[in-house]
Design a protein around this motif. Sequence first.
Motif, PDB file in Angstrom:
ATOM      1  N   GLY A  56     -13.337  -3.106   3.031  1.00  0.00           N
ATOM      2  CA  GLY A  56     -13.821  -3.632   1.778  1.00  0.00           C
ATOM      3  C   GLY A  56     -12.799  -3.680   0.684  1.00  0.00           C
ATOM      4  N   ARG A  57     -13.314  -3.898  -0.484  1.00  0.00           N
ATOM      5  CA  ARG A  57     -12.508  -4.089  -1.662  1.00  0.00           C
ATOM      6  C   ARG A  57     -12.196  -2.756  -2.329  1.00  0.00           C
ATOM      7  NH1 ARG A  57     -13.036  -8.782  -4.542  1.00  0.00           N
ATOM      8  NH2 ARG A  57     -13.529  -7.560  -6.393  1.00  0.00           N
ATOM      9  N   PHE A  58     -11.427  -2.842  -3.389  1.00  0.00           N
ATOM     10  CA  PHE A  58     -11.099  -1.658  -4.179  1.00  0.00           C
ATOM     11  C   PHE A  58     -12.365  -0.947  -4.654  1.00  0.00           C
ATOM     12  CE2 PHE A  58     -10.406   0.193  -8.397  1.00  0.00           C
ATOM     13  CZ  PHE A  58      -9.555   1.208  -8.032  1.00  0.00           C
ATOM     14  N   GLU A  59     -13.424  -1.688  -4.866  1.00  0.00           N
ATOM     15  CA  GLU A  59     -14.694  -1.115  -5.334  1.00  0.00           C
ATOM     16  C   GLU A  59     -15.144   0.029  -4.431  1.00  0.00           C
ATOM     17  OE1 GLU A  59     -17.847  -0.711  -7.888  1.00  0.00           O
ATOM     18  OE2 GLU A  59     -16.253  -2.174  -8.114  1.00  0.00           O
ATOM     19  N   THR A  60     -15.009  -0.140  -3.136  1.00  0.00           N
ATOM     20  CA  THR A  60     -15.400   0.905  -2.185  1.00  0.00           C
ATOM     21  C   THR A  60     -14.575   2.163  -2.398  1.00  0.00           C
ATOM     22  OG1 THR A  60     -15.965  -0.777  -0.561  1.00  0.00           O
ATOM     23  CG2 THR A  60     -15.655   1.464   0.257  1.00  0.00           C
ATOM     24  N   TYR A  61     -13.263   1.986  -2.526  1.00  0.00           N
ATOM     25  CA  TYR A  61     -12.396   3.144  -2.752  1.00  0.00           C
ATOM     26  C   TYR A  61     -12.725   3.806  -4.080  1.00  0.00           C
ATOM     27  CZ  TYR A  61      -8.399   6.039  -3.625  1.00  0.00           C
ATOM     28  OH  TYR A  61      -7.615   7.103  -3.917  1.00  0.00           O
ATOM     29  N   ARG A  62     -12.945   3.001  -5.108  1.00  0.00           N
ATOM     30  CA  ARG A  62     -13.214   3.532  -6.433  1.00  0.00           C
ATOM     31  C   ARG A  62     -14.475   4.376  -6.420  1.00  0.00           C
ATOM     32  NH1 ARG A  62     -13.948  -0.672 -11.077  1.00  0.00           N
ATOM     33  NH2 ARG A  62     -15.921  -0.962 -10.026  1.00  0.00           N
ATOM     34  N   LEU A  64      -1.280   7.575  -3.886  1.00  0.00           N
ATOM     35  CA  LEU A  64      -2.489   6.908  -4.361  1.00  0.00           C
ATOM     36  C   LEU A  64      -2.519   5.464  -3.855  1.00  0.00           C
ATOM     37  CD1 LEU A  64      -5.079   6.836  -6.011  1.00  0.00           C
ATOM     38  CD2 LEU A  64      -3.677   6.392  -8.041  1.00  0.00           C
ATOM     39  N   ALA A  65      -1.396   4.775  -3.957  1.00  0.00           N
ATOM     40  CA  ALA A  65      -1.314   3.394  -3.465  1.00  0.00           C
ATOM     41  C   ALA A  65      -1.592   3.341  -1.969  1.00  0.00           C
ATOM     42  CB  ALA A  65       0.053   2.805  -3.779  1.00  0.00           C
ATOM     43  N   GLU A  66      -1.093   4.304  -1.249  1.00  0.00           N
ATOM     44  CA  GLU A  66      -1.325   4.352   0.202  1.00  0.00           C
ATOM     45  C   GLU A  66      -2.818   4.468   0.498  1.00  0.00           C
ATOM     46  OE1 GLU A  66      -0.334   7.404   3.798  1.00  0.00           O
ATOM     47  OE2 GLU A  66       1.288   6.966   2.395  1.00  0.00           O
ATOM     48  N   SER A  67      -3.515   5.298  -0.270  1.00  0.00           N
ATOM     49  CA  SER A  67      -4.957   5.455  -0.074  1.00  0.00           C
ATOM     50  C   SER A  67      -5.697   4.156  -0.373  1.00  0.00           C
ATOM     51  CB  SER A  67      -5.499   6.557  -0.988  1.00  0.00           C
ATOM     52  OG  SER A  67      -4.957   7.799  -0.647  1.00  0.00           O
ATOM     53  N   ILE A  68      -5.299   3.486  -1.427  1.00  0.00           N
ATOM     54  CA  ILE A  68      -5.932   2.215  -1.792  1.00  0.00           C
ATOM     55  C   ILE A  68      -5.635   1.159  -0.727  1.00  0.00           C
ATOM     56  CG2 ILE A  68      -5.969   0.341  -3.479  1.00  0.00           C
ATOM     57  CD1 ILE A  68      -5.307   2.548  -5.629  1.00  0.00           C
ATOM     58  N   GLN A  69      -4.391   1.075  -0.292  1.00  0.00           N
ATOM     59  CA  GLN A  69      -4.001   0.095   0.721  1.00  0.00           C
ATOM     60  C   GLN A  69      -4.677   0.355   2.054  1.00  0.00           C
ATOM     61  OE1 GLN A  69       0.238   0.520   0.368  1.00  0.00           O
ATOM     62  NE2 GLN A  69       0.393  -1.265  -0.966  1.00  0.00           N
ATOM     63  N   LYS A  70      -4.909   1.609   2.373  1.00  0.00           N
ATOM     64  CA  LYS A  70      -5.568   1.956   3.629  1.00  0.00           C
ATOM     65  C   LYS A  70      -6.961   1.348   3.676  1.00  0.00           C
ATOM     66  CE  LYS A  70      -6.619   5.894   6.534  1.00  0.00           C
ATOM     67  NZ  LYS A  70      -6.573   7.358   6.629  1.00  0.00           N
ATOM     68  N   ALA A 109       4.002   0.035  -6.002  1.00  0.00           N
ATOM     69  CA  ALA A 109       3.557   0.494  -4.688  1.00  0.00           C
ATOM     70  C   ALA A 109       2.370  -0.315  -4.153  1.00  0.00           C
ATOM     71  CB  ALA A 109       3.204   1.978  -4.751  1.00  0.00           C
ATOM     72  N   LEU A 110       1.643  -0.985  -5.034  1.00  0.00           N
ATOM     73  CA  LEU A 110       0.484  -1.772  -4.610  1.00  0.00           C
ATOM     74  C   LEU A 110       0.851  -3.222  -4.286  1.00  0.00           C
ATOM     75  CD1 LEU A 110      -2.269  -0.497  -7.061  1.00  0.00           C
ATOM     76  CD2 LEU A 110      -2.131  -0.104  -4.585  1.00  0.00           C
ATOM     77  N   LYS A 111       2.050  -3.445  -3.869  1.00  0.00           N
ATOM     78  CA  LYS A 111       2.547  -4.805  -3.626  1.00  0.00           C
ATOM     79  C   LYS A 111       1.858  -5.502  -2.460  1.00  0.00           C
ATOM     80  CE  LYS A 111       6.169  -3.344  -0.625  1.00  0.00           C
ATOM     81  NZ  LYS A 111       7.016  -2.337  -0.418  1.00  0.00           N
ATOM     82  N   ASP A 112       1.241  -4.754  -1.557  1.00  0.00           N
ATOM     83  CA  ASP A 112       0.694  -5.353  -0.344  1.00  0.00           C
ATOM     84  C   ASP A 112      -0.798  -5.663  -0.392  1.00  0.00           C
ATOM     85  OD1 ASP A 112       3.195  -5.300   0.845  1.00  0.00           O
ATOM     86  OD2 ASP A 112       2.886  -3.293   1.662  1.00  0.00           O
ATOM     87  N   ILE A 113      -1.421  -5.565  -1.555  1.00  0.00           N
ATOM     88  CA  ILE A 113      -2.830  -5.931  -1.648  1.00  0.00           C
ATOM     89  C   ILE A 113      -2.948  -7.191  -2.501  1.00  0.00           C
ATOM     90  CG2 ILE A 113      -3.617  -3.550  -1.307  1.00  0.00           C
ATOM     91  CD1 ILE A 113      -4.355  -3.465  -4.290  1.00  0.00           C
ATOM     92  N   PRO A 114      -4.057  -7.907  -2.384  1.00  0.00           N
ATOM     93  CA  PRO A 114      -4.224  -9.128  -3.173  1.00  0.00           C
ATOM     94  C   PRO A 114      -4.079  -8.853  -4.676  1.00  0.00           C
ATOM     95  CG  PRO A 114      -5.942  -8.957  -1.506  1.00  0.00           C
ATOM     96  CD  PRO A 114      -5.204  -7.656  -1.512  1.00  0.00           C
ATOM     97  N   GLN A 115      -3.514  -9.821  -5.383  1.00  0.00           N
ATOM     98  CA  GLN A 115      -3.244  -9.648  -6.811  1.00  0.00           C
ATOM     99  C   GLN A 115      -4.500  -9.268  -7.593  1.00  0.00           C
ATOM    100  OE1 GLN A 115      -0.303  -9.507  -8.245  1.00  0.00           O
ATOM    101  NE2 GLN A 115      -1.160  -9.184 -10.281  1.00  0.00           N
ATOM    102  N   SER A 116      -5.619  -9.880  -7.295  1.00  0.00           N
ATOM    103  CA  SER A 116      -6.842  -9.569  -8.037  1.00  0.00           C
ATOM    104  C   SER A 116      -7.270  -8.120  -7.814  1.00  0.00           C
ATOM    105  CB  SER A 116      -7.970 -10.521  -7.646  1.00  0.00           C
ATOM    106  OG  SER A 116      -8.288 -10.384  -6.277  1.00  0.00           O
TER     107      SER A 116
END
Length: 84
Positions: free
Chosen positions: A67-73, A54-60, A13-20
């Motif tokens: 920002g980066r995943f760090e902000t969501y985390r 969960l992936a939708e929230s991260i992708q949003k 589901a996380l296919k649309d965010i950068p690999q890192s």
Amino acid sequence: MNREEYMRLLAIALKDIPQSEKEEALQYYNDYFDDAGVENEQEVMKALGSPASLAESIQKEFSTGEGRFETYRNTYDQTNYQNA
């Protein structure tokens, strides 16, 4: 569903965010499961919701440019699985 299946579906589901960022998110949730312990895996999955949601929230986070995943985390850490 077990942890492995949950994480597999989250990765898909996380296919649309950068690999890192994808790798960082997956590592975070693997660590989250580890910290909770095997006996709490079902509670963790219940608290996180479906892998797709969960992936939708991260992708949003990425689609808004906030920002980066760090902000969501950091936001998610404030509501851990024990509050579910």
